[in-house]
Design an enzyme around this catalytic site. Structure first.
Site, PDB file in Angstrom:
ATOM      1  N   LYS A  22       0.834  -1.202   0.000  1.00 56.05           N
ATOM      2  CA  LYS A  22       0.000   0.000   0.000  1.00 56.05           C
ATOM      3  C   LYS A  22       0.869   1.251   0.000  1.00 56.05           C
ATOM      4  O   LYS A  22       0.687   2.154  -0.819  1.00 56.05           O
ATOM      5  CB  LYS A  22      -0.908  -0.025   1.232  1.00 56.05           C
ATOM      6  CG  LYS A  22      -1.957   1.046   1.210  1.00 56.05           C
ATOM      7  CD  LYS A  22      -2.945   0.870   2.361  1.00 56.05           C
ATOM      8  CE  LYS A  22      -3.853  -0.314   2.150  1.00 56.05           C
ATOM      9  NZ  LYS A  22      -4.366  -0.882   3.387  1.00 56.05           N
ATOM     10  N   ARG A  91      -3.387   3.030   8.362  1.00 55.36           N
ATOM     11  CA  ARG A  91      -3.745   1.830   7.592  1.00 55.36           C
ATOM     12  C   ARG A  91      -2.573   0.860   7.491  1.00 55.36           C
ATOM     13  O   ARG A  91      -1.431   1.272   7.323  1.00 55.36           O
ATOM     14  CB  ARG A  91      -4.209   2.235   6.189  1.00 55.36           C
ATOM     15  CG  ARG A  91      -5.243   3.328   6.207  1.00 55.36           C
ATOM     16  CD  ARG A  91      -5.602   3.779   4.812  1.00 55.36           C
ATOM     17  NE  ARG A  91      -6.624   2.936   4.231  1.00 55.36           N
ATOM     18  CZ  ARG A  91      -6.889   2.859   2.939  1.00 55.36           C
ATOM     19  NH1 ARG A  91      -6.182   3.546   2.080  1.00 55.36           N
ATOM     20  NH2 ARG A  91      -7.844   2.102   2.502  1.00 55.36           N
ATOM     21  N   GLY A 100      -7.999  -7.828   4.348  1.00 53.44           N
ATOM     22  CA  GLY A 100      -8.838  -7.873   5.544  1.00 53.44           C
ATOM     23  C   GLY A 100      -8.208  -8.559   6.739  1.00 53.44           C
ATOM     24  O   GLY A 100      -8.865  -8.754   7.755  1.00 53.44           O
ATOM     25  N   MET A 102      -5.437  -7.566   8.448  1.00 50.88           N
ATOM     26  CA  MET A 102      -4.892  -6.652   9.458  1.00 50.88           C
ATOM     27  C   MET A 102      -5.806  -5.437   9.578  1.00 50.88           C
ATOM     28  O   MET A 102      -6.875  -5.402   9.010  1.00 50.88           O
ATOM     29  CB  MET A 102      -3.467  -6.285   9.097  1.00 50.88           C
ATOM     30  CG  MET A 102      -2.546  -7.490   9.225  1.00 50.88           C
ATOM     31  SD  MET A 102      -0.865  -7.120   8.795  1.00 50.88           S
ATOM     32  CE  MET A 102      -1.006  -6.649   7.103  1.00 50.88           C
ATOM     33  N   ARG A 335      -3.197  -1.325  -6.619  1.00 52.93           N
ATOM     34  CA  ARG A 335      -2.219  -2.423  -6.679  1.00 52.93           C
ATOM     35  C   ARG A 335      -2.542  -3.242  -7.924  1.00 52.93           C
ATOM     36  O   ARG A 335      -3.643  -3.134  -8.470  1.00 52.93           O
ATOM     37  CB  ARG A 335      -2.296  -3.293  -5.431  1.00 52.93           C
ATOM     38  CG  ARG A 335      -3.613  -3.985  -5.288  1.00 52.93           C
ATOM     39  CD  ARG A 335      -3.754  -4.711  -3.976  1.00 52.93           C
ATOM     40  NE  ARG A 335      -5.156  -5.065  -3.848  1.00 52.93           N
ATOM     41  CZ  ARG A 335      -5.772  -5.299  -2.717  1.00 52.93           C
ATOM     42  NH1 ARG A 335      -5.138  -5.218  -1.577  1.00 52.93           N
ATOM     43  NH2 ARG A 335      -7.045  -5.620  -2.698  1.00 52.93           N
ATOM     44  N   HIS A 451      -1.104 -43.534  -3.002  1.00 54.41           N
ATOM     45  CA  HIS A 451      -1.268 -44.227  -4.273  1.00 54.41           C
ATOM     46  C   HIS A 451      -2.415 -43.634  -5.076  1.00 54.41           C
ATOM     47  O   HIS A 451      -2.293 -43.321  -6.263  1.00 54.41           O
ATOM     48  CB  HIS A 451      -1.503 -45.717  -4.008  1.00 54.41           C
ATOM     49  CG  HIS A 451      -1.732 -46.504  -5.253  1.00 54.41           C
ATOM     50  ND1 HIS A 451      -2.988 -46.720  -5.776  1.00 54.41           N
ATOM     51  CD2 HIS A 451      -0.867 -47.086  -6.116  1.00 54.41           C
ATOM     52  CE1 HIS A 451      -2.885 -47.418  -6.887  1.00 54.41           C
ATOM     53  NE2 HIS A 451      -1.605 -47.659  -7.118  1.00 54.41           N
ATOM     54  N   SER A 783      18.383 -40.562 -14.315  1.00 57.06           N
ATOM     55  CA  SER A 783      17.062 -39.972 -14.162  1.00 57.06           C
ATOM     56  C   SER A 783      16.792 -39.915 -12.667  1.00 57.06           C
ATOM     57  O   SER A 783      16.806 -40.937 -11.986  1.00 57.06           O
ATOM     58  CB  SER A 783      16.021 -40.829 -14.876  1.00 57.06           C
ATOM     59  OG  SER A 783      14.749 -40.261 -14.686  1.00 57.06           O
ATOM     60  N   CYS A 851      12.264 -37.868 -13.092  1.00 51.94           N
ATOM     61  CA  CYS A 851      10.976 -38.498 -13.398  1.00 51.94           C
ATOM     62  C   CYS A 851      10.129 -38.716 -12.144  1.00 51.94           C
ATOM     63  O   CYS A 851       9.109 -39.377 -12.196  1.00 51.94           O
ATOM     64  CB  CYS A 851      11.194 -39.823 -14.128  1.00 51.94           C
ATOM     65  SG  CYS A 851      12.062 -41.044 -13.151  1.00 51.94           S
ATOM     66  N   TYR A 871      15.966 -32.596 -19.058  1.00 53.41           N
ATOM     67  CA  TYR A 871      14.509 -32.708 -19.216  1.00 53.41           C
ATOM     68  C   TYR A 871      13.833 -33.002 -17.887  1.00 53.41           C
ATOM     69  O   TYR A 871      14.480 -33.444 -16.936  1.00 53.41           O
ATOM     70  CB  TYR A 871      14.138 -33.791 -20.244  1.00 53.41           C
ATOM     71  CG  TYR A 871      14.425 -35.208 -19.790  1.00 53.41           C
ATOM     72  CD1 TYR A 871      13.498 -35.903 -18.994  1.00 53.41           C
ATOM     73  CD2 TYR A 871      15.594 -35.861 -20.157  1.00 53.41           C
ATOM     74  CE1 TYR A 871      13.764 -37.194 -18.572  1.00 53.41           C
ATOM     75  CE2 TYR A 871      15.850 -37.153 -19.744  1.00 53.41           C
ATOM     76  CZ  TYR A 871      14.935 -37.815 -18.946  1.00 53.41           C
ATOM     77  OH  TYR A 871      15.182 -39.079 -18.516  1.00 53.41           O
TER      78      TYR A 871
HETATM   79  C1  PEP Z   1      10.853 -42.078  -7.938  1.00 53.55           C
HETATM   80  O1  PEP Z   1      11.214 -42.742  -6.986  1.00 53.55           O
HETATM   81  O2  PEP Z   1      10.926 -40.850  -7.978  1.00 53.55           O
HETATM   82  C2  PEP Z   1      10.268 -42.736  -9.122  1.00 53.55           C
HETATM   83  C3  PEP Z   1       9.988 -42.045 -10.198  1.00 53.55           C
HETATM   84  O3  PEP Z   1       9.979 -44.050  -9.009  1.00 53.55           O
HETATM   85  P1  PEP Z   1       8.707 -44.634  -8.235  1.00 53.55           P
HETATM   86  O4  PEP Z   1       7.825 -43.513  -7.869  1.00 53.55           O
HETATM   87  O5  PEP Z   1       8.085 -45.590  -9.186  1.00 53.55           O
HETATM   88  O6  PEP Z   1       9.363 -45.304  -7.075  1.00 53.55           O
END
Ligand code: PEP
Ligand code: MG
Length: 896
Positions: A22, A91, A100, A102, A335, A451, A783, A851, A871
């Protein structure tokens, strides 16, 4: 010496850290020459000192006095003067907007004498006494901690006595009486009189605003919004202008464009003869801002001009607060305005077209979280609905269906054309078919990386997890709530994966055109596409052109792979093979595991080989021309065997009945032998490859034979074989030797030559990260499996902790977000950086990817960009999000 107080003319919009949002924006508007009432801002630094020591820092009081004196000189009036008082507002304003949360106190400087002076100056007694009663009310509640209802009740009593519901019907005498009543409330509540000294009022109000940084609601809000707890708030002291001086005065809020759709136009609310919070407090019905044109055209025209100035200056949608005092317009706040996900995309591209920003900046104006929000079908917000309970918003979207409690029923009913919701206490890999068949998944246990949540997100399926108030009785096929309501199989529920809501009955759903676009079914250049789809397309195109990180998909089937390609995946970063071993094939796997002789095992493996060849052929074909990382079998073996307890009970009952239990007993012995206390740390990953001869060999054979056959057909394939859970280079060496033998088999070759393939490993154990230089000698790629790496670095069981103690950790601020959702940069991230560095030392051209679930998390994508990975790989539905965030990361990173 530290400077604690800044005149509005002294700061600018970049000083939000010090002056709060502000204060910084009031300074910016002042310097733009806009009509801002003069004033000064006390810094967040002063607030932090006050909160740390319970007292204002040395020198602050003096600076405030100097600034107040300058303000009085500029205004030609003295604070609380008996004849012509200067009044101020006090203010709050932190670096991040905390709407809202403070406090604010208006009309500071009024007392029993100055109220008369104000009445004379304004020629309006009612106005003066109305302002005074507002001061006592706000000051009483905010500074003196008197419950606000006491004042609200007294106001209601006064209106009732007058026979009205509208505060405008109270006249000067009513307001005067109300001031007396309020003063009584103050005396009752604090044992002292309402302070008459204007400077004391101001100082107390400043301290109250400082303290309100730590109010419970402010704390809750900060946790929710991940705003650091130690920033403190600034305080702006601003000379009062009055919107309650009659019908030619008023107050309003406005947006420079529609914050919900992004459409250009005039959006806002206006209230005549009103002050401060009246507009948002909803005490009277407001007018649409457009009405102001009729009421006061001069002020309206000026306001529109100022809104244009602000947009051009901030180069973004702004929201503002203004007051009109007897036909003169004053700006009280501006703002960059909050907006919906749809408006964020639409406005960003409008601003490009208007020449205010370039495409790079537009990319920074949107987020992956906003894009995710636009991709899921949603419940019609205006529909009536009955809430059953709320769980964790595990996978976004809106799903409606008949409740079923097991996978078989889900599949059966779905096949018959019915929409079903799978409800479980928690899910396991056996529920996969049911999850695929269901519209959505609801569990009473488990967190966002349970899961159910991981698989549902992977499939783009709506999920609400951990709805703990629900007692799910799978056997009796019913759900019971805390308050005794029951839902039985076949009843309809609606679940909202975006906010975790679970509703009784069918809530209507509206589809997402953005998703239709990503599916390739809506041409963004056609007439069918709306502004939003066009905007998303433009920004995605620019993100793709800007990013350095490639984006791959985690996919296990040809269908998923094909969808991922439509979504822009540049290969598969993780093809998990365990799902290929379930269903009908489970018996074959069981036989492999239980085999006592080499021959027996070889026979079962031989039966699996053609099935695996089919699996890999479908995936490699769907990903023609792109790399496909296939991971050799990873999960603990017991996942393919019957449950120990269930089998024990089954054998005991059969024995009791005198039935023949020989084969089950043998199975039970094997299950007992393979039982592990900590299966996640047990016989899984590369350890399986070494302990169960022939298992990995069969998979490698299937991969290379599928590749060879496709290559012979002229299909371009690029398989990468990935070994999971490696902790030592020696493990990888053993597997590599086996792989080399297999790839020299004639069936894995075309014209006497092995189809090119790469072998690499997951880095998902701390030891692997630490010894990455050695491991890289035997790996062409790494990976990062950040799910396991998080589990093993923290020592957190990924299946248990989220539903047991994570909420306590999040509440106490031990971490701001679950490390399973967003990468823990200092710990797990450090290991990623270490392994990246070490791996490249040994093998400069080593390919590096990630991954784990973090591959689709916006903040983590930025980290992986900075860490220099090649990647990220994520579930199909998060690919657009990863593409967008990778583009944004390239735009902001210092190394680009
Ligand atoms: C991991 O462990 O990050 C992975 C990609 O393998 P998973 O989740 O299948 O154990
Ligand atoms: Mg893993």
């Amino acid at each position: 010496m530290t400077k604690f107080v800044f005149d509005f003319a002294e700061g600018d919009r970049d000083q939000k850290d010090l002056l709060g949002g502000k204060g910084a924006n009031l300074a910016e508007m002042t310097n733009l020459g806009l009509p801002v009432p003069p004033g000064f801002t006390i810094t967040t630094e002063a607030c932090r000192a006050y909160l740390a020591h319970g007292d204002e820092p040395a020198g602050m009081a003096r600076e405030v006095s100097d600034h107040l004196a300058a303000l009085e000189r500029a205004m030609g009036r003295t604070l609380g003067d008996a004849d012509d008082p200067l009044l101020v507002s006090v203010r709050s304003g932190a670096k991040f907007s905390m709407p809202g949360m403070m406090e604010t106190v208006l009309n500071v400087g009024l007392n029993d004498t100055s109220v008369e002076g104000l009445a004379r100056q304004a020629g309006d007694e009612r106005f003066a006494w109305d302002s005074y009663r507002r001061l006592v009310q706000m000051f009483g509640a905010t500074v003196l901690d008197i419950p606000a209802e006491r004042f609200a009740d007294a106001l209601d009593d006064a209106k009732r006595a007058k026979g009205t519901k509208d505060d405008l019907d109270l006249d000067a005498d009513d307001c005067r009486t109300l001031v007396d009543t309020y003063k009584g409330v103050v005396r009752d509540g604090t044992g002292r009189d309402f302070p008459q000294d204007p400077r004391e009022q101001m100082d107390l109000a400043v301290r109250a605003v400082f303290s309100s940084w730590n109010s419970p609601r402010a704390n809750v809000y900060r946790r929710q919004e991940r705003i650091p707890a130690d920033l403190g708030t600034a305080v702006s002291v601003c000379s009062m202008v009055f919107g309650n001086l009659g019908m030619d005065s008023g107050t309003g809020v406005a947006f420079t464009r529609d914050p919900s759709s992004g459409a250009r136009g005039v959006y806002g609310d206006y209230l005549q003869n009103a002050q401060g919070e009246d507009v948002v407090a909803g005490i009277r019905n407001t007018l649409a801002l457009a009405e102001l044109e009729r009421i006061d055209k001069t002020s309206y025209d000026q306001l529109i001009e100022i809104m244009t100035t602000l947009e051009n200056h901030y180069r973004d949608l702004c929201d503002i607060e203004f007051t009109i005092e007897r036909g003169k317009l004053w700006m009280l706040q501006t703002r960059v305005g909050k907006r919906t996900a749809a408006a964020a995309f639409t406005v960003a591209t409008q601003l490009i077209d208007e020449g205010l920003i370039d495409a790079d900046e537009a990319l920074q104006r949107v987020t992956g979280a906003q894009l995710a929000n636009l991709m899921f079908p949603r419940f019609d917000r205006d529909a009536e609905k009955e809430l059953l309970t709320t769980g964790m918003n595990a996978s976004p979207g809106a799903a409606v269906g008949a409740v079923v409690f097991d996978s078989r029923t889900a599949v059966r009913r779905a096949k018959a054309g019915e929409k079903v919701l799978l409800v479980r206490r928690e899910t396991n890999p056996d529920d996969l078919d049911g999850m695929i068949a269901a519209e959505g998944v609801l569990t009473s246990r488990g967190g966002r990386t349970s899961h159910a949540a991981v698989v549902a997100r992977g499939m783009g399926k709506t999920a609400v997890c951990g709805a703990e108030e629900l007692e799910v009785d799978v056997k009796a096929k019913k759900i019971t709530t805390d308050d005794g309501r029951e839902v039985v199989e076949g009843d309809i529920l609606s679940i909202d994966g975006t906010d975790g809501g679970v509703y009784l009955g069918e809530v209507p759903v509206v589809p997402s055109p953005v998703m239709t676009y990503f599916e390739g079914e809506l041409d963004p250049d056609s007439d069918r596409a709306d502004d939003l789809v066009r905007a998303v397309h433009r920004i995605m195109t620019h993100a793709d052109a800007s990013r350095r990180l490639r984006v791959r998909v985690n996919a296990d089937t040809g269908d998923d792979a094909a969808r991922a390609r439509r979504f822009g995946a540049q290969g598969i970063g993780l093809c998990r093979t365990e799902h290929m071993f379930l269903g009908d094939r489970r018996e074959l796997v069981e036989a492999v595991v239980l085999a006592e002789t080499r021959d027996e095992r070889e026979k079962s493996l031989a039966a699996l080989l053609p099935l695996q060849i089919e699996d890999f052929t479908a995936i490699l074909r769907a990903m023609e021309g792109l790399p496909v990382t296939i991971r050799l079998l990873d999960p603990p073996l017991h996942e393919f065997l019957p449950d120990l307890t269930e089998l024990t009970v089954k054998v005991a009952i059969a024995q009791e009945r005198g039935e023949d239990t020989t084969s089950d007993e043998e199975l039970l012995t094997a299950v007992r032998r393979l039982h592990e206390q900590n299966p996640m740390l047990g016989l899984r990953g590369v350890r399986l490859g070494i302990a169960v001869p022939g298992l990995f060999a069969m998979q490698v054979r299937a991969i290379t034979r599928a590749a060879a056959t496709l290559a012979a057909e002229g299909v371009s394939v690029d398989p990468e074989i990935m070994v999971p859970l490696v902790g030592a280079v020696q493990e990888l060496q053993a597997i590599n030797a086996e792989i080399a033998e297999i790839t020299s088999e004639p069936e894995s070759q075309v014209d006497g030559k092995t189809v090119p393939y790469a072998v690499g490993t997951m880095i998902e154990l701390p030891r692997a990260a630490i010894t990455a230089a050695q491991i890289a000698e035997s790996a062409e790629f790494f990976s990062f499996g950040t799910n396991d790496l998080t589990q093993t670095t923290w020592g957190f069981s990924r299946d248990d902790v989220e539903s047991s103690f994570f909420s306590a950790y999040l509440e106490t601020g031990i971490f701001g977000a679950s490390p399973f959702e967003s990468i823990d940069v200092e710990g797990v991230g450090y290991l990623v950086e270490l392994a990246t560095r070490e791996g490249r030392k040994t093998r400069p051209d080593i390919q590096l990817g990630i991954c784990g679930e973090h591959g689709g998390d916006p903040e983590s994508v930025h980290f992986f960009h900075q860490a220099g990975l090649d990647y990220v790989s994520c579930s199909p539905f998060r690919i657009p999000i990863a593409r967008l965030e990778a583009g944004r990361a390239s735009g902001t990173a210092a190394d680009d």
